[in-house]
Design a protein around this motif. Structure first.
Motif, PDB file in Angstrom:
ATOM      1  N   ALA A   1       2.228 -50.432 -30.928  1.00  0.00           N
ATOM      2  CA  ALA A   1       2.787 -50.803 -29.866  1.00  0.00           C
ATOM      3  C   ALA A   1       4.162 -51.582 -30.009  1.00  0.00           C
ATOM      4  N   ASP A   2       4.629 -51.891 -31.052  1.00  0.00           N
ATOM      5  CA  ASP A   2       5.807 -52.483 -31.461  1.00  0.00           C
ATOM      6  C   ASP A   2       6.728 -51.327 -31.698  1.00  0.00           C
ATOM      7  N   ARG A   3       8.206 -51.778 -31.783  1.00  0.00           N
ATOM      8  CA  ARG A   3       9.055 -50.818 -31.754  1.00  0.00           C
ATOM      9  C   ARG A   3       9.963 -51.383 -32.923  1.00  0.00           C
ATOM     10  N   GLY A   4      10.773 -50.789 -33.895  1.00  0.00           N
ATOM     11  CA  GLY A   4      11.503 -51.178 -34.542  1.00  0.00           C
ATOM     12  C   GLY A   4      12.885 -50.287 -34.639  1.00  0.00           C
ATOM     13  N   ILE A   5      14.224 -50.775 -34.781  1.00  0.00           N
ATOM     14  CA  ILE A   5      15.455 -50.169 -34.587  1.00  0.00           C
ATOM     15  C   ILE A   5      16.069 -49.928 -36.196  1.00  0.00           C
ATOM     16  N   VAL A   6      16.087 -48.679 -36.541  1.00  0.00           N
ATOM     17  CA  VAL A   6      16.513 -48.280 -38.012  1.00  0.00           C
ATOM     18  C   VAL A   6      17.869 -47.345 -37.790  1.00  0.00           C
ATOM     19  N   PRO A   7      18.956 -47.848 -38.765  1.00  0.00           N
ATOM     20  CA  PRO A   7      19.995 -46.831 -38.658  1.00  0.00           C
ATOM     21  C   PRO A   7      19.499 -45.415 -39.046  1.00  0.00           C
ATOM     22  N   ALA A   8      20.195 -44.374 -38.485  1.00  0.00           N
ATOM     23  CA  ALA A   8      19.876 -43.054 -39.034  1.00  0.00           C
ATOM     24  C   ALA A   8      20.376 -42.701 -40.385  1.00  0.00           C
ATOM     25  N   ILE A   9      21.375 -43.200 -41.031  1.00  0.00           N
ATOM     26  CA  ILE A   9      21.714 -43.091 -42.228  1.00  0.00           C
ATOM     27  C   ILE A   9      21.149 -44.076 -43.085  1.00  0.00           C
ATOM     28  N   THR A  10      20.086 -43.737 -43.801  1.00  0.00           N
ATOM     29  CA  THR A  10      19.155 -44.590 -44.820  1.00  0.00           C
ATOM     30  C   THR A  10      18.197 -43.569 -45.477  1.00  0.00           C
ATOM     31  N   PHE A  11      17.517 -44.226 -46.615  1.00  0.00           N
ATOM     32  CA  PHE A  11      16.583 -43.593 -47.265  1.00  0.00           C
ATOM     33  C   PHE A  11      15.290 -43.516 -46.267  1.00  0.00           C
TER      34      PHE A  11
ATOM     35  N   ALA B   1       3.984 -49.101 -35.930  1.00  0.00           N
ATOM     36  CA  ALA B   1       4.983 -49.111 -34.830  1.00  0.00           C
ATOM     37  C   ALA B   1       5.672 -48.090 -34.630  1.00  0.00           C
ATOM     38  N   ASN B   2       6.458 -48.043 -33.608  1.00  0.00           N
ATOM     39  CA  ASN B   2       7.224 -47.058 -33.404  1.00  0.00           C
ATOM     40  C   ASN B   2       8.825 -47.055 -33.925  1.00  0.00           C
ATOM     41  N   VAL B   3       9.487 -46.245 -34.039  1.00  0.00           N
ATOM     42  CA  VAL B   3      10.838 -45.902 -34.638  1.00  0.00           C
ATOM     43  C   VAL B   3      11.773 -45.519 -33.577  1.00  0.00           C
ATOM     44  N   THR B   4      12.827 -46.095 -33.501  1.00  0.00           N
ATOM     45  CA  THR B   4      14.024 -45.807 -32.732  1.00  0.00           C
ATOM     46  C   THR B   4      15.279 -45.987 -33.786  1.00  0.00           C
ATOM     47  N   PHE B   5      16.073 -44.644 -33.762  1.00  0.00           N
ATOM     48  CA  PHE B   5      17.280 -44.619 -34.672  1.00  0.00           C
ATOM     49  C   PHE B   5      18.455 -44.927 -34.056  1.00  0.00           C
ATOM     50  N   CYS B   6      19.176 -45.726 -34.556  1.00  0.00           N
ATOM     51  CA  CYS B   6      20.455 -46.144 -34.044  1.00  0.00           C
ATOM     52  C   CYS B   6      21.494 -45.412 -34.808  1.00  0.00           C
ATOM     53  N   ASP B   7      22.829 -45.193 -34.334  1.00  0.00           N
ATOM     54  CA  ASP B   7      23.782 -44.649 -34.959  1.00  0.00           C
ATOM     55  C   ASP B   7      24.412 -45.573 -35.869  1.00  0.00           C
ATOM     56  N   VAL B   8      25.531 -45.093 -36.536  1.00  0.00           N
ATOM     57  CA  VAL B   8      26.077 -45.572 -37.485  1.00  0.00           C
ATOM     58  C   VAL B   8      27.678 -45.251 -37.460  1.00  0.00           C
ATOM     59  N   ASP B   9      28.593 -45.996 -37.994  1.00  0.00           N
ATOM     60  CA  ASP B   9      29.884 -45.870 -38.011  1.00  0.00           C
ATOM     61  C   ASP B   9      30.270 -44.479 -38.943  1.00  0.00           C
TER      62      ASP B   9
END
Length: 379
Positions: free
Chosen positions: A78-88, A100-108
């Motif tokens: 039920a928790d959520r984390g935010i991870v950059p889309a460009i990563t391993f 937990a659930n994953v949300t992807f954030c954008d990058v420069d």
């Protein structure tokens, strides 16, 4: 312009093991401890001295370090984390391991880094996120101070994925993985990283309670009691590092200043070459960050078609360039998971290419890489 392939393969990254590293491992092999012993504790002390953190917990891999960081901070279903889309993928997977659930954030689209602006954008759509996972990319560190402020306002934890940036600084001189602006930071000792332990990783933190729980979780959730007794107090994992791995990592850590010096020299040679034609008008260097630990040297082409052609051309000439990374949300496993298209990440991925960069790379090998790129551009 036609050139012959290089007579041997030039990888994009590799370890440098010398006689001092071999001697350190042999000494451990001849000791009473090859699994859990004094070398693990010695490595943890050395990592604290390097980064300025109070506690280090050595583990079996960088992925294990990410997973334990989430568990130690209480991230769960039920928790959520935010991870950059460009990563391993491991940076996102650690959340899934924890339920937990994953949300992807954008990058420069220029640097590949997710900044506080990108995390803020993701938080506006997911205000209940419990953890932010800023990722160092190619050796450069994101604006952790601002990301930390953002997390504090949202009531979220920060786990710094510093797998690319041991030895780097950011801002006004803060050290990567110092946990000055994070609850925990993780390192990786995979052979292509700065420090090689065969496999291995570490969690760093300034929180004594968290460090104590991490040590329990890495050993099946077991805590020692008096005499022969021990007690499993929660469900943990077999994520321990061995003394064999630690002795190699500790020896490598002593060589880190020389590794970083060589990486900087190689980066300078690339940059000087690429200031001239045809490079300067055809490719773009991803970052010129002087505080970087220079894990990767990334260049960008005009479009995806040209990048794909360059990849094929290099490999045909025995130069094993690589692409870091395909956005995680493009992987089959994450299809259907909560995500959103990240335009900056898509632009970065479409044109990026990692050229060979590692301390053992010879000048003549690097010269060939440059010649090979020139030959491709002059076709």
């Amino acid at each position: 312009m036609e050139i012959d392939p290089y007579p041997s393969v030039i990888p994009y990254g590799r370890q440098w093991i010398d006689e001092s590293d071999i001697a350190a491992v042999v000494e451990t092999l001849r000791s009473d401890f090859v699994a859990q012993g004094p070398q693990v504790a010695a490595l943890e002390t050395a990592l604290c001295e390097l980064t300025g953190t109070r506690y280090a917990v050595a583990v079996s891999s960088g992925t294990a370090a990410l997973h334990l960081s989430c568990l130690g901070l209480g991230i769960g279903p039920a928790d959520r984390g935010i991870v950059p889309a460009i990563t391993f993928a491991a940076t996102a997977n650690c959340l899934k391991y924890s339920g937990a659930n994953v949300t992807f954030c954008d990058v420069d689209s220029s640097s590949g880094l997710a900044t506080s602006v990108h995390f803020m954008d993701a938080l506006e759509k997911n205000p209940v996120a419990k953890v932010l996972l800023p990722v160092s990319y190619s050796g450069s560190v994101s604006d952790l101070s601002e990301i930390s402020n953002l997390a504090n306002e949202a009531g979220a934890f920060v786990i710094e994925d510093a797998a690319h940036s041991i030895g780097a600084t950011y801002g006004s001189g803060s050290r990567s993985a110092s946990c000055e602006h994070s609850d925990a930071a993780i390192l990786s000792f995979h052979p292509v990283k700065h420090i090689c332990a065969g496999e291995g990783g570490a969690v760093l933190t300034n929180d004594e309670t968290l460090a104590r729980r991490l040590r329990t979780l890495r050993t099946h959730g077991i805590e020692p009691r008096e005499q022969w007794r021990y007690d499993q107090v929660e469900l943990g994992y077999h994520y321990r590092m061995t003394d064999l791995q630690a002795s190699l990592a500790l020896s490598q850590l002593k060589r880190l200043p020389d590794f970083l010096t060589r990486r900087r020299a190689l980066v300078s040679r690339y940059r000087r070459a690429f200031e001239e034609e045809p490079f300067c008008s055809r490719i773009r260097v991803a970052t010129t960050d002087e505080q970087s630990a220079h894990h990767l040297f990334v260049v960008h082409f005009r479009d995806e078609v040209e990048r794909e052609a360059a990849y094929t051309f290099f490999h045909r000439h025995n130069v094993r360039v690589q692409i870091h990374y395909m956005p995680v949300y493009r992987h089959s496993y994450y299809e259907g998971f909560e995500s959103r298209l990240c335009k900056g990440a898509d632009r970065f991925y479409a044109t990026c290419l990692s050229l060979p960069l590692y301390p053992l790379l010879k000048d003549e090998e690097q010269n060939f890489v440059i010649r090979c790129l020139r030959a491709f551009l002059d076709r």
